[in-house]
Design an enzyme around this catalytic site. Structure first.
Site, PDB file in Angstrom:
ATOM      1  N   LYS A 162     -44.864  52.980  44.102  1.00 14.16           N
ATOM      2  CA  LYS A 162     -45.952  52.015  43.935  1.00 14.16           C
ATOM      3  C   LYS A 162     -47.254  52.790  43.798  1.00 14.16           C
ATOM      4  O   LYS A 162     -47.674  53.496  44.709  1.00 14.16           O
ATOM      5  CB  LYS A 162     -46.005  51.074  45.133  1.00 14.16           C
ATOM      6  CG  LYS A 162     -47.156  50.072  45.061  1.00 14.16           C
ATOM      7  CD  LYS A 162     -47.037  49.026  46.152  1.00 14.16           C
ATOM      8  CE  LYS A 162     -48.202  48.072  46.135  1.00 14.16           C
ATOM      9  NZ  LYS A 162     -48.088  47.035  47.159  1.00 14.16           N
ATOM     10  N   LYS A 215     -43.603  50.267  40.225  1.00  6.70           N
ATOM     11  CA  LYS A 215     -44.664  49.265  40.107  1.00  6.70           C
ATOM     12  C   LYS A 215     -45.988  49.947  39.878  1.00  6.70           C
ATOM     13  O   LYS A 215     -46.316  50.875  40.637  1.00  6.70           O
ATOM     14  CB  LYS A 215     -44.705  48.469  41.414  1.00  6.70           C
ATOM     15  CG  LYS A 215     -45.823  47.462  41.483  1.00  6.70           C
ATOM     16  CD  LYS A 215     -45.814  46.775  42.808  1.00  6.70           C
ATOM     17  CE  LYS A 215     -47.061  45.916  42.866  1.00  6.70           C
ATOM     18  NZ  LYS A 215     -47.521  45.656  44.165  1.00  6.70           N
TER      19      LYS A 215
HETATM   20  C1  PBG Z   1     -48.960  43.773  48.641  1.00  8.82           C
HETATM   21  C2  PBG Z   1     -48.710  43.618  47.204  1.00  8.82           C
HETATM   22  C3  PBG Z   1     -49.590  43.760  46.113  1.00  8.82           C
HETATM   23  C4  PBG Z   1     -48.863  43.406  44.980  1.00  8.82           C
HETATM   24  C5  PBG Z   1     -47.573  43.092  45.389  1.00  8.82           C
HETATM   25  N1  PBG Z   1     -47.494  43.244  46.761  1.00  8.82           N
HETATM   26  C6  PBG Z   1     -51.026  44.091  46.072  1.00  8.82           C
HETATM   27  C7  PBG Z   1     -51.541  45.414  46.354  1.00  8.82           C
HETATM   28  O1  PBG Z   1     -50.814  46.383  46.613  1.00  8.82           O
HETATM   29  O2  PBG Z   1     -52.776  45.488  46.366  1.00  8.82           O
HETATM   30  C8  PBG Z   1     -49.413  43.366  43.577  1.00  8.82           C
HETATM   31  C9  PBG Z   1     -48.611  42.585  42.609  1.00  8.82           C
HETATM   32  C10 PBG Z   1     -49.293  42.248  41.337  1.00  8.82           C
HETATM   33  O3  PBG Z   1     -50.372  42.760  40.977  1.00  8.82           O
HETATM   34  O4  PBG Z   1     -48.721  41.409  40.627  1.00  8.82           O
HETATM   35  N2  PBG Z   1     -49.320  45.033  49.061  1.00  8.82           N
END
Ligand code: PBG
Length: 292
Positions: A162, A215
């Protein structure tokens, strides 16, 4: 899907045209429509009415996600796979994904909270929990906690690779989860790094992840491709909010043909090696893909 504890009716998300924050009362009907299209799994995000420093509403027995999971499993049983995001940022006043100590996110005390969140979701009936806070050791901590609590069959879809991405912007508006100070770069990965992504994924597999995720998806096809060639667990790709909103905005301006763009993007993610795609275009894409 976003489930909002205070909403009285579906609330349109400005920055994500076509997406809504649903009150619990509407969730079953929305998920039924989705299931009828042939989409068999849903990933839930809670928007709670109460936030504090510790994110305590994230693991409350009657928290919004816990209630949503119970309602969905009661209604759809095993016809629907319910996955839940396990994180703290929607639930904390500071908007970070962990416990803040002296202005920094503290990895190890956060693990204790993540375990409680995961167990509370499993108790409600979640099939998969999806830890997304990028704390080191979160998969092992959650796996052990689930096993000890008797939830050996609950799977883990780990947000493994991520990246600290600007493409989460619209989501943070949708879920009210932007950090109130600083950024997430001490726990999410720098987007220039490929080796670190591999190491994160390898660690998560060793720690017991059943599915590993990359992601965002579109700007990270190389990571998906390498992951597919290296690991023998399913690879999930999260086509995130900003990737969705870019397409929607250009389509609304008449600058791009939405349907062609979405089908091309999802095909590319699949071609790169994704076994699962998480996307806000899911409902539309099902009908577009079936007409190919
Ligand atoms: C929680 C989370 C996030 C997303 C999914 N789970 C936000 C972040 O990390 O700030 C983002 C998903 C998206 O942009 O569609 N941490």
């Amino acid at each position: 899907m976003f489930v909002d504890e205070t909403a009285k009716s579906p609330m349109p998300i400005n920055s994500m045209p076509g997406c809504f924050r649903y009150p619990l009362a509407n969730l079953v009907d929305e998920v039924r429509k989705t299931l009828e299209l042939g989409i068999k799994a849903v990933l839930l995000f809670g928007v709670p009415s109460y936030k504090d420093e510790m994110g305590s509403s994230a693991f409350a027995e009657n928290g919004i996600v816990q209630r949503a999971v119970r309602v969905l499993k009661r209604e759809f049983s095993d016809d629907l796979v319910v996955m839940t995001d396990v994180c703290m940022c929607q639930y904390t006043t500071h908007g970070h994904c962990g416990i803040v100590k002296d202005g920094r996110v503290d990895n190890d005390s956060t693990l204790e909270v993540l375990k409680k969140i995961a167990i509370s979701h499993a108790q409600a009936g979640a099939d998969f929990v999806a830890p997304s806070s990028m704390m080191d050791g979160q998969v092992r901590a959650i796996r052990e906690a689930l096993d000890d609590a008797g939830f050996k069959d609950v799977g883990i879809m780990a947000y493994s690779a991520k990246f600290a991405s600007c493409f989460y912007g619209p989501f943070r508006e949708a879920a009210d989860s932007r950090p109130r100070f600083g950024d997430r770069k001490s726990y999410q990965m720098g987007y220039g790094r490929q080796l670190e992504a591999l190491r994160e994924m390898e660690l998560d597999v060793m720690e017991g992840a059943d599915i590993i995720m990359v992601k965002p998806a579109l700007a990270y096809l190389d990571i998906i491709c390498i992951a597919k060639s290296k690991f023998d667990v399913p690879i999930a790709a999260y086509n995130v909010s900003g990737e969705y909103s870019m397409v929607k905005a250009a389509a609304q301006l008449g600058w791009i043909d939405e349907r062609s763009a979405v089908v091309e993007i999802l095909t590319a993610i699949k071609r790169a090696g994704a076994d699962l795609i998480i996307t806000y275009h899911a409902r539309e894409a099902v009908s577009w893909l079936s007409q190919l």
